[in-house]
Design an enzyme around this catalytic site. Structure first.
Site, PDB file in Angstrom:
ATOM      1  N   LYS A  58       0.863  -1.174   0.000  1.00 43.19           N
ATOM      2  CA  LYS A  58       0.000   0.000   0.000  1.00 43.19           C
ATOM      3  C   LYS A  58       0.903   1.227   0.000  1.00 43.19           C
ATOM      4  CE  LYS A  58      -3.896   1.946   2.654  1.00 43.19           C
ATOM      5  NZ  LYS A  58      -4.811   1.706   3.790  1.00 43.19           N
ATOM      6  N   SER A  98      -9.476   1.880   2.839  1.00 42.28           N
ATOM      7  CA  SER A  98      -8.546   2.597   1.968  1.00 42.28           C
ATOM      8  C   SER A  98      -7.466   1.689   1.372  1.00 42.28           C
ATOM      9  CB  SER A  98      -7.874   3.714   2.763  1.00 42.28           C
ATOM     10  OG  SER A  98      -7.027   3.186   3.786  1.00 42.28           O
ATOM     11  N   SER A 116     -10.060  -0.156   7.036  1.00 36.65           N
ATOM     12  CA  SER A 116      -9.364  -0.121   5.747  1.00 36.65           C
ATOM     13  C   SER A 116      -8.736  -1.436   5.308  1.00 36.65           C
ATOM     14  CB  SER A 116      -8.294   0.970   5.766  1.00 36.65           C
ATOM     15  OG  SER A 116      -8.900   2.235   5.810  1.00 36.65           O
TER      16      SER A 116
END
Length: 605
Positions: free
Chosen positions: A224, A296, A320
């Site tokens: 990420k 996210s 997330s």
């Protein structure tokens, strides 16, 4: 007559309240700075006046923001010395600015979930851990690149260790898939082709020389894009940072490098870790390309589900990892707060942020967690911990807590209810539990306050205006709104957090783990704020007649509808005691085997 300087100031303010509050602040300040006898103590409200003029009308309007009600006399008294008593407290922000906050500076007051007395797994040195992975099976190497791409880390590692498969070949397969499908899903921010091939060739050379580092050696993965990578852009998915290139690796990247893993891509995240829209667009769900992948950890969810990486590292502050794992049908492990050091990762909320693995099987997440666990000096909240896990562990007799009403109400589905029945079939014991009917969403005040502080400079400089998402429920608006949160309410929310943690301690005195609908808001909020670990895994499939979204409904942009409905994966979530990811994973593996749905792939990938 007043007997002290403090009383003098109070009487002066009260006596002048009618007319003096309209007088220039300098006159009030002059009265307050009259010569005092030796030894007179300091008092509040004696600073030189600063900041804009305020009046009772100012407070009347501000009351609407913080939802309190003052009397006319209260407003007049507050306005009389605001510029001498309260406005000077903002000097560190309004200036003269004598101090700068580096992004690595965390608050002095830290959340410590272990202090509540929650029954938990053993804390201690990593050396005291007991970790038993599944036994290797003589599975033939597939001839199809696609079959290799969707294989589990547990199996890929066996083929690499036995030298039936080279890391370079596997890395090239994933790089090709990232290049081919990345634009379709909008899940790749930076492809690290040269870096990956260099790491893969190094891994192959070490393994050929007999220096096998463990189950992640030679395994390609995606990060990420909030994990710092030396010399490789780390953009936070946000326009103001798209040219940011860190000089050093984050703690997690260092640990995966040490484990011999191969970084193939920096994957998308919703800008500044919110939802699934970044400067490159919206990351899409491989199972249903008309909807976002959720966030996210949008890129890690989409890329893992589509077989573009062996595994990925995501982060969670308030859902997330859980939400994109649920939406994309992958397995997401959110570790206990403090188990994995966050040094070199973007800070959104010091007391909530966690880093964890996203993969295609439960065991895979544990293989990754074993590699990344441990404290680091750069993260004051990180602690030493043991990790006890047995892939073949006996789950019979485990007490699995559930909330009866949650299993009948939305967002629970038949898949969730079937999972509870599967618990019984595996010999685990369902136990009905409950928690008080409290306003758990009030805890979000802590998140909003910390996030607004973390990105204060970005907000005050208006660079936050550059973010692609400028909706009412996006960060730019929330950061600005958070300027008006009450400090008193922040402290009260923190006290509430302790009460909630105590309730969770009571729940875990009755059970070994919890089974909950993954997106049940109360438990998603509670366990993120109390720091408990969670494991989300695919449990079946449901049909949806409309695309799903993390964003508040917007009548101007209705979501796509489907007729007939579309079939998509659906997951359940297990919650564990603090630092007891092993028990959760053992139960998760048993359920995963019983469900028998983890191997199905999204069409077209």
């Amino acid at each position: 007559m007043p007997s002290s300087r403090r009383e003098f100031l109070t009487y002066s303010a009260l006596g002048l309240m009618g007319a003096a509050i309209e007088a220039p602040a300098a006159q009030v300040a002059a009265a307050q700075s009259a010569e005092l006898p030796p030894g007179a103590p300091s008092a509040f409200g004696t600073s030189p006046p600063v900041g804009p003029e305020v009046s009772p009308a100012t407070f009347a309007e501000a009351e609407k923001l913080v939802q309190v009600e003052m009397t006319a006399a209260d407003r007049a008294l507050a306005a009389s010395n605001w510029r001498m008593q309260i406005a000077p407290l903002y000097e560190f922000r309004t200036g003269p600015r004598k101090i700068a906050f580096e992004s690595t500076v965390a608050p002095a007051t830290q959340w410590n979930p272990s202090s509540i007395g929650v029954r938990q797994g053993k804390l201690g040195n990593k050396a005291g851990s007991s970790f038993i992975r599944s036994a290797g099976k003589n599975v033939p190497l597939p001839t199809s690149d696609e079959d290799l791409a969707f294989a589990s880390v547990a199996q890929l590692s066996r083929w690499i260790e036995s030298r039936q498969l080279t890391s370079e070949r596997l890395t090239k397969i994933y790089l090709e898939r990232l290049e081919r499908f990345g634009p379709k899903l909008r899940c790749v921010i930076t492809l690290t082709r040269d870096h990956a091939l260099e790491q893969a060739r190094k891994a192959d050379a070490e393994i050929a020389a007999g220096r096998y580092r463990g189950p992640l050696h030679g395994i390609p993965w995606g990060a990420k894009d909030l994990l710092d990578t030396a010399g490789i852009p780390t953009t936070y998915g946000a326009e103001p940072f798209r040219n940011r290139i860190p000089a050093a690796d984050s703690a997690v990247v260092k640990r995966l490098n040490a484990a011999g893993a191969v970084l193939t891509a920096k994957l998308s995240l919703g800008a500044l870790a919110l939802n699934d829209v970044w400067f490159g667009g919206q990351t899409m769900n491989p199972w249903l390309l008309e909807e976002g992948s959720s966030g996210s950890s949008a890129g890690p969810g989409a890329a893992t589900a589509a077989g573009l990486v062996g595994f990925a590292i995501g982060s969670e502050t308030g859902g997330s990892i859980v939400s994109p794992s649920m939406r994309c049908g992958v397995t997401g492990l959110r570790p206990t707060y403090g188990r994995v050091a966050r040094t070199g990762a973007m800070t959104l909320c010091w007391s909530l942020d966690k880093l964890g693995p996203m993969a295609r099987s439960v065991e895979d997440t544990m293989l990754v967690l074993q590699a990344i666990s441990g404290p680091d000096a750069g993260d004051a909240a990180s602690v030493p911990s043991t990790l006890n896990f047995n892939a073949g562990g006996d789950v019979a007799g485990l007490r699995v807590g559930y909330f009866p009403a949650w299993m009948t109400d939305a967002p629970a589905t038949d898949v969730d209810r079937a999972a509870l029945e599967t618990v019984k079939k595996l010999g685990m014991k369902p136990v009905a539990v409950s928690i008080p009917d409290w306003p758990y969403d009030s805890l979000e005040l802590i998140l909003f306050a910390e996030a607004a502080a973390a990105f204060e400079e970005l907000t005050l400089s208006h660079r936050v205006d550059e973010l692609k998402a400028q909706a009412p429920d996006a960060w730019p608006n929330i950061f600005r709104q958070s300027r008006f949160l009450s400090a008193v309410d922040l402290v009260q929310a923190d006290r509430f957090r302790r009460k909630v943690a105590e309730q969770m301690a009571l729940v875990f005195s009755e059970v070994d783990l919890l089974l909950v609908p993954s997106l049940r808001d109360e438990m998603l909020v509670i366990t993120n704020f109390t720091g408990h670990p969670s494991l989300t895994l695919r449990a079946g499939f449901v049909e949806v007649g409309e695309a799903r979204s993390d964003w508040a409904p917007d009548p101007r942009h209705p979501l796509p509808k489907f007729s007939p409905p579309r079939r998509v994966p659906h997951g359940v979530t297990l919650i564990g005691r603090l630092f007891d990811e092993g028990t959760v994973a053992e139960a998760g593996m048993a359920l995963e085997n019983a469900f028998g749905v983890a191997g199905e792939r999204p069409t077209g990938f």
